[in-house]
Design a protein around this motif. Sequence first.
Motif, short mmCIF file in Angstrom:
data_model
loop_
_atom_site.label_atom_id
_atom_site.label_comp_id
_atom_site.label_asym_id
_atom_site.label_seq_id
_atom_site.Cartn_x
_atom_site.Cartn_y
_atom_site.Cartn_z
N ILE A 39 0.90 -0.96 -0.02
CA ILE A 39 0.15 0.01 0.00
C ILE A 39 0.77 1.20 -0.09
N SER A 40 0.11 2.48 -0.45
CA SER A 40 1.02 3.58 -0.42
C SER A 40 0.05 4.78 0.02
N GLY B 230 1.12 1.21 8.30
CA GLY B 230 1.34 -0.23 9.04
C GLY B 230 0.01 -1.12 8.91
N ARG B 231 -0.80 -0.33 9.71
CA ARG B 231 -2.06 -1.01 9.87
C ARG B 231 -2.71 -1.28 8.70
N MET B 232 -2.70 -0.36 7.80
CA MET B 232 -3.57 -0.63 6.33
C MET B 232 -2.89 -1.86 5.74
N VAL C 23 -1.21 -4.34 6.86
CA VAL C 23 -1.84 -5.80 7.79
C VAL C 23 -3.25 -5.97 7.11
N GLU C 24 -4.01 -4.82 7.09
CA GLU C 24 -5.44 -5.13 6.90
C GLU C 24 -5.29 -5.73 5.24
N ALA C 25 -4.72 -4.94 4.48
CA ALA C 25 -4.68 -5.40 3.10
C ALA C 25 -3.93 -7.05 2.98
N SER C 26 -3.34 -7.47 4.09
CA SER C 26 -2.75 -8.71 3.73
C SER C 26 -3.68 -9.81 4.17
N GLY C 27 -4.65 -9.49 4.88
CA GLY C 27 -5.54 -10.41 5.15
C GLY C 27 -5.14 -11.06 6.71
N LEU C 28 -3.88 -10.68 7.18
CA LEU C 28 -3.71 -11.12 8.23
C LEU C 28 -4.28 -10.12 9.50
N THR C 29 -3.80 -10.77 10.65
CA THR C 29 -4.11 -9.81 11.83
C THR C 29 -2.70 -9.45 12.38
N TRP C 30 -3.05 -8.28 13.37
CA TRP C 30 -1.75 -7.90 13.93
C TRP C 30 -0.97 -9.16 14.71
N GLY C 31 -1.70 -9.84 15.12
CA GLY C 31 -0.98 -11.12 15.98
C GLY C 31 -0.20 -11.80 15.17
N ASP C 32 -0.42 -11.79 13.84
CA ASP C 32 0.40 -12.46 12.74
C ASP C 32 1.66 -11.79 12.49
#
Lengths: 330, 330
Positions: A36-37, A57-59, A61-70
Motif C-alpha cells: 500500500i502507499s 502499517g495498519r493498512m 496488515v489489513e490489506a494482507s488479510g492477516l491480523t496484528w497477532g500474525d
Amino acid sequence: MSASEPQPPFYLGIDLGGTNIKSGVVDDAGRPLSSISVPTNAALGPVVGLNTLTEAGRMAVEASGLTWGDVAAVGLGSPGMMDIEAGFLLDLPNLPGWVNVPIREQLGERLGKPTILQNDGNAAAFGEYWVGGGRGTRSLVLFTLGTGVGCGIVVDGRILEGRHSHGGECGHIIIQADNPRRCPCGGYGHLEAYASATSLVKRAVEALADEPGSSLAEAQARGPLTSQAIAEAATRGDALARRLMSETARYLAIGAVTLMHTIDPDAILFGGGMIAAGESFLNEIRDRVRAMAFPVPAERTRVAYAELGGDAGFIGAAGCARQTFGTPRT
Amino acid sequence: MSASEPQPPFYLGIDLGGTNIKSGVVDDAGRPLSSISVPTNAALGPVVGLNTLTEAGRMAVEASGLTWGDVAAVGLGSPGMMDIEAGFLLDLPNLPGWVNVPIREQLGERLGKPTILQNDGNAAAFGEYWVGGGRGTRSLVLFTLGTGVGCGIVVDGRILEGRHSHGGECGHIIIQADNPRRCPCGGYGHLEAYASATSLVKRAVEALADEPGSSLAEAQARGPLTSQAIAEAATRGDALARRLMSETARYLAIGAVTLMHTIDPDAILFGGGMIAAGESFLNEIRDRVRAMAFPVPAERTRVAYAELGGDAGFIGAAGCARQTFGTPRT
C-alpha cells in the motif's frame, strides 16, 4: 505447507519517503502479501508523521488479510541522516522537523512489535539481495536511479551500515576531482551530480543551448524536460538524446567500477525510475564496465537491473526485521 | 607470563615484493621478534622464487631466536592478481612468470606449516588494524603511498577480500571521469594516477615546464626528481612544491571521502614512503576530508598515518595466519 502458500512468520515493512510512505506485509520467504502507499504529508512534521507511519502499517496488515497477532516484527526504512544502531533519525532533508527522533522506540511502542530502523537505500539493497535481482549472491551493490542516486551494499549477507551509519552512501562518491559539477547535497563531483535523472535533465538543458535542432527541443517547449522524455528520444534515434544517455551510462559504469575495485561484489544492480530506459541502456553500462574494470571482476561481476521496483524498500526493511528478530533458515 | 615477554603461539609472516622479500616472526600479541629482508630476484622466476621465500622464512625464524617447532602457521602477502580463497597467484606484473602458481600449497609443503595467502595491501591493512595505527578500531581503510597507491580494507575485524579477490583495490577507484590521467595499470582517472609518488613527480615535471623559477628546477637539474625532494622543497617554502603537495593532499582526501561514503570506517590511515612528508601534509589531508565529507563521518572518522612502516605487510600476513589457524583471544 506448500511453497506457494504464505510462510509464517510474517514481517511488516515500511518505507518512509519524502512524498509517499509504502508499506507491506512480507512472509518468511520474502513474498509480499500486500503493498500500500499513502501520502507522507511531510509538511505536517514528525508527530503527525508517526501517526501516518502507524496508519500505513495498519493498512498494510489489513490489506494482507492477516491480523496484528500474525506480525512478528517491523522494519522501517528511511532516507536522511540517522544513527541506525541507536534507532534515531537525526536530520531528514525532505522531511522538515524530523530532527533527533527516536523513531525505532516510538514506532515500536505504537505498533507493539520489535522494530528495526534502516537506511532506505540499504533496505532496498537487502530486499534485492533477499528475493530480487541479487537472489543467490553473497554480496551486491544496488544503485537506485531517480531524483538522486541512492545506494546500498550487502557483503556476505549483511548490510554494510558503516561505523557512523554512512556505509553505502555511494551517490556521494567523488567521480570528478577537477572541474566538478555541484551535487544537490552541496558537495562537488559526486556520482549523483552526473548520473541521477535530475542531472540527466540538467545536462540535456545545457546541451540544448548549443544544439537547438534536437527533437528534445520540442519536448522542452511542451513543458519541463524529463529523464523519461530523453530516454524515449534516444530510443527513437535522436542523436543528442543518445549521447546524453550514453554519457549517463558511462558515469554509472564509473561508479560501478569504483565499487568493483572496493567491495568487489557478486553483482552490481541498478534500480529506480531510470531503468525504464530498458535493455540498451543496461547493455551500454555493461560494455563500459567491462572495458574499465580489472579483467577478473569485469568478467565475473553480474551487472543487471533490480527486480523489485518500488517494493524493494519495504520488502528489504521487512527482511532486516527478519534478520534481526527472526530465526532465518537462510 | 608478563606482557613484555613474547607470547606463544608464534606466526611467521612473509611479504613478497617486486624488489625485496620481507619476513618476520610475530608473537600472539602482534609483536615482531625478527624482521629480515632479502632481494626477490624477480627475474629468476617462480621456481627460484619459491626457494627464496622459503629461505627468507627460515632466516626470519633463525633471527627470532625460536625454532621451527615454535611456529604455528605462516602468512604470505603478495602483490598482483590472485585467487585468495584458492591460494593461487594468477599474474604478478612485477614478477614475470608467476602465472597460475598454487603458492599456498607449495609454500605450505616447503615449510611444513598451515599457510594462508593474502593480498599485500590487505595484509598491511590487517597489520595496522591488529597492532598499528588502527588498534582498537573495528573498521579501517589503509592507503599505502609509494610508487603506486596500495589499499586494504578491514570491516568488523575481517579483511574485505571481495568475491573475486579484488576488494580494497582502491588505488584504482576512478576520481576523474572527464579528462582523466592515465594510470600505470592502463586505466584512466584512477586515484593512483593522481596521488602516488610517481604521479606527484610527473605533475611536478609538467608544472616545471611552465614555472622554471621554482627551486625544484635545481633539484631536477641534479638528477631525476623524487617525491622526497618535492616534499622537502615544500617544507622549505617553495611555492610550486607546496602547491603540488597540496594538490596531492586534495586527491588523497577525495579518495578518503569516497571510502568514507562507501565503507564508513572508524579510521582512514595513510602509510608508505610518502608519509615522510610529515604532519603538515597529514593536516592538509585532514582539513580537506573534513571540508568534503558528510558532517558525521567528517567529525568522527580518524584520519592518521599508519604506524608499522615497512613491517606492516609481514605482521599483517602473520595476523591473518593467526586469525585463520589460531584461537585468537581478541
